[in-house]
Design a protein around this motif. Structure first.
Motif, short mmCIF file in Angstrom:
data_model
loop_
_atom_site.label_atom_id
_atom_site.label_comp_id
_atom_site.label_asym_id
_atom_site.label_seq_id
_atom_site.Cartn_x
_atom_site.Cartn_y
_atom_site.Cartn_z
N MET A 88 15.47 11.74 64.21
CA MET A 88 16.78 11.23 64.60
C MET A 88 16.92 11.45 66.10
O MET A 88 16.76 12.57 66.58
CB MET A 88 17.90 11.95 63.86
CG MET A 88 19.29 11.43 64.18
SD MET A 88 19.63 9.79 63.49
CE MET A 88 19.94 10.23 61.76
N ILE A 89 17.20 10.36 66.84
CA ILE A 89 17.43 10.44 68.28
C ILE A 89 18.93 10.43 68.52
O ILE A 89 19.62 9.52 68.08
CB ILE A 89 16.77 9.26 69.01
CG1 ILE A 89 15.28 9.17 68.69
CG2 ILE A 89 16.98 9.39 70.52
CD1 ILE A 89 14.63 7.88 69.20
N HIS A 126 27.81 23.27 71.63
CA HIS A 126 26.33 23.32 71.59
C HIS A 126 25.73 23.18 70.20
O HIS A 126 24.65 23.69 69.93
CB HIS A 126 25.83 24.62 72.24
CG HIS A 126 26.31 24.81 73.64
ND1 HIS A 126 25.87 24.04 74.70
CD2 HIS A 126 27.22 25.68 74.17
CE1 HIS A 126 26.46 24.42 75.81
NE2 HIS A 126 27.31 25.41 75.52
N PHE A 127 26.44 22.48 69.31
CA PHE A 127 25.80 22.10 68.06
C PHE A 127 24.71 21.07 68.33
O PHE A 127 23.70 21.03 67.63
CB PHE A 127 26.83 21.55 67.07
CG PHE A 127 27.72 22.59 66.46
CD1 PHE A 127 27.27 23.36 65.40
CD2 PHE A 127 28.98 22.83 66.97
CE1 PHE A 127 28.07 24.33 64.83
CE2 PHE A 127 29.80 23.81 66.41
CZ PHE A 127 29.34 24.55 65.35
N PHE A 128 24.94 20.23 69.34
CA PHE A 128 23.97 19.24 69.78
C PHE A 128 23.88 19.32 71.30
O PHE A 128 24.90 19.46 71.97
CB PHE A 128 24.39 17.83 69.35
CG PHE A 128 24.60 17.69 67.86
CD1 PHE A 128 23.52 17.54 67.01
CD2 PHE A 128 25.88 17.72 67.32
CE1 PHE A 128 23.70 17.42 65.64
CE2 PHE A 128 26.08 17.60 65.95
CZ PHE A 128 24.98 17.45 65.11
N THR A 129 22.66 19.21 71.85
CA THR A 129 22.49 19.33 73.29
C THR A 129 21.63 18.20 73.84
O THR A 129 20.74 17.69 73.15
CB THR A 129 21.83 20.67 73.66
OG1 THR A 129 20.48 20.70 73.15
CG2 THR A 129 22.60 21.85 73.08
N ARG A 130 21.89 17.86 75.11
CA ARG A 130 21.12 16.82 75.80
C ARG A 130 19.66 17.24 75.97
O ARG A 130 18.77 16.39 76.05
CB ARG A 130 21.74 16.54 77.16
CG ARG A 130 23.16 16.00 77.10
CD ARG A 130 23.82 15.98 78.47
NE ARG A 130 25.24 15.64 78.37
CZ ARG A 130 25.71 14.41 78.53
NH1 ARG A 130 24.89 13.41 78.82
NH2 ARG A 130 27.01 14.17 78.41
N GLU A 131 19.41 18.54 76.04
CA GLU A 131 18.05 19.03 76.23
C GLU A 131 17.21 18.90 74.97
O GLU A 131 15.97 18.93 75.03
CB GLU A 131 18.07 20.50 76.68
CG GLU A 131 18.62 20.72 78.07
CD GLU A 131 20.14 20.55 78.17
OE1 GLU A 131 20.63 20.26 79.28
OE2 GLU A 131 20.82 20.72 77.13
N GLU A 132 17.86 18.75 73.81
CA GLU A 132 17.14 18.62 72.53
C GLU A 132 17.69 17.42 71.76
O GLU A 132 18.34 17.57 70.73
CB GLU A 132 17.26 19.90 71.71
CG GLU A 132 16.62 21.11 72.38
CD GLU A 132 16.74 22.37 71.55
OE1 GLU A 132 17.52 22.37 70.56
OE2 GLU A 132 16.06 23.35 71.86
N PRO A 133 17.41 16.20 72.25
CA PRO A 133 17.97 15.00 71.62
C PRO A 133 17.17 14.51 70.41
O PRO A 133 17.64 13.62 69.69
CB PRO A 133 17.91 13.97 72.76
CG PRO A 133 16.71 14.39 73.55
CD PRO A 133 16.67 15.90 73.48
N LEU A 134 15.98 15.06 70.21
CA LEU A 134 15.14 14.64 69.09
C LEU A 134 15.26 15.66 67.96
O LEU A 134 14.89 16.82 68.12
CB LEU A 134 13.67 14.52 69.53
CG LEU A 134 13.40 13.55 70.69
CD1 LEU A 134 11.91 13.50 71.00
CD2 LEU A 134 13.93 12.16 70.38
N LEU A 135 15.79 15.20 66.85
CA LEU A 135 16.04 16.08 65.71
C LEU A 135 15.11 15.67 64.58
O LEU A 135 15.18 14.55 64.06
CB LEU A 135 17.51 15.97 65.28
CG LEU A 135 18.50 16.27 66.42
CD1 LEU A 135 19.89 15.79 66.08
CD2 LEU A 135 18.51 17.76 66.73
#
Length: 295
Positions: A88-89, A126-135
């Protein structure tokens, strides 16, 4: 038989009333890109215009789910990475990005665009961050079904549909977070020790053990246990014990015939006053008021 190109997309109008819901959906669709095909298939409005060679920045979030094939992704905050099926992106507003399928494999992608304070808050925390966009969540027929539900309601455009589909997007986000977190904790030794600790702390809620003693009982170091427990559950072992104590107190207040002093004694509080202070600080009402309301 050679697979044909296939796509469907929809862009959605949003009213002021929809915005008040806290999250709105702006676009939803899918593309099935065969190998050696042009990408993207469809012509998009100017604000969504996309060329993999130059990339783009959106004014919204998007969840792009790759369910077949492979490709590449890069963004301002994330260097170029390989993307495989089951990824997921998450695209962020104002963040330059580019992604495209491998020419040899093509890929299948589902996407949904959205914005609002509900997602802003989750990013802020910080549940979601720009540094880790690939889940990396794996392949999920349930998530594909949720995308299809969003598209179905969007096509019909019945009254209240924005509230329906934006709530489905929150469901997708919750599912993605859950799956990515559990995939991250793939060391079963860690998970087993944390689950063993939680069972032990629940079983001893009326005679609680110190966190150091819990770690010793598990045969692990105190610092390691405390760090891994908080990383996995989001709270410290001591906080977890207090939560279990509160839940047991509420259970006794609801179903037992014990008076407040007896409950305080059973849960090893030093006094009825200490128990009442503990309870009110967490529930906003006294144990007696809780008992009256529950009855």
């Amino acid at each position: 038989m050679e697979r044909q190109m296939h796509d469907r997309l929809k862009y959605l109008a949003v009213s002021e009333r929809d915005e008040e819901w806290g999250i709105v959906v702006t676009t939803v669709g899918y593309q099935f890109i065969p190998p050696k095909s042009n990408y993207p298939l469809s012509k998009h409005p100017d604000q969504y215009c996309f060329k993999p060679q130059t990339g783009r920045a959106l004014n919204e979030y998007q969840l792009v789910y790759i369910t077949k094939g492979s490709g590449y992704f890069s963004s301002h905050s994330c260097k170029k990475q390989k993307v495989n099926a089951g990824t997921m992106i998450l695209l962020f507003p104002g963040e330059w990005h580019s992604y495209y399928p491998d020419n040899e494999t093509g890929w299948d992608e589902y996407w949904v665009g959205f914005r609002g304070i509900h997602i802003d808050k989750r990013v802020e925390k910080h549940f979601f961050t720009r540094e880790e966009p690939l889940l990396h969540i794996g392949l999920s027929a349930t998530i594909v079904g949720l995308y299809e539900d969003v598209l179905k309601f969007a096509i019909l455009e019945k009254t209240g549909y924005q509230q329906m589909i934006s709530s489905i997007v929150l469901h997708i986000l919750g599912t993605v977070y859950y799956k990515s977190r559990n995939n991250f904790f793939n060391n079963m030794y860690v998970v087993d020790k944390i689950n063993e600790a939680r069972i032990l702390m629940k079983d001893t809620v009326e005679n609680p053990m110190s966190v150091e003693k819990v770690a010793s009982h598990l045969g692990v170091g105190y610092s390691w246990f405390r760090r891994m427990f908080k990383e996995y559950t989001g709270i410290s072992p001591a906080q977890y014990q207090l939560q279990q104590r509160l839940l047991r107190a509420k259970e006794l207040l609801t179903v037992s015939g014990l008076n407040i002093s007896e409950i305080a004694y059973q849960l090893k509080f030093e006094s009825t006053g200490q128990f009442s202070t503990f309870f009110k600080k967490r529930e906003g009402i006294t144990p007696s008021e809780f008992r009256e309301r529950s009855h």
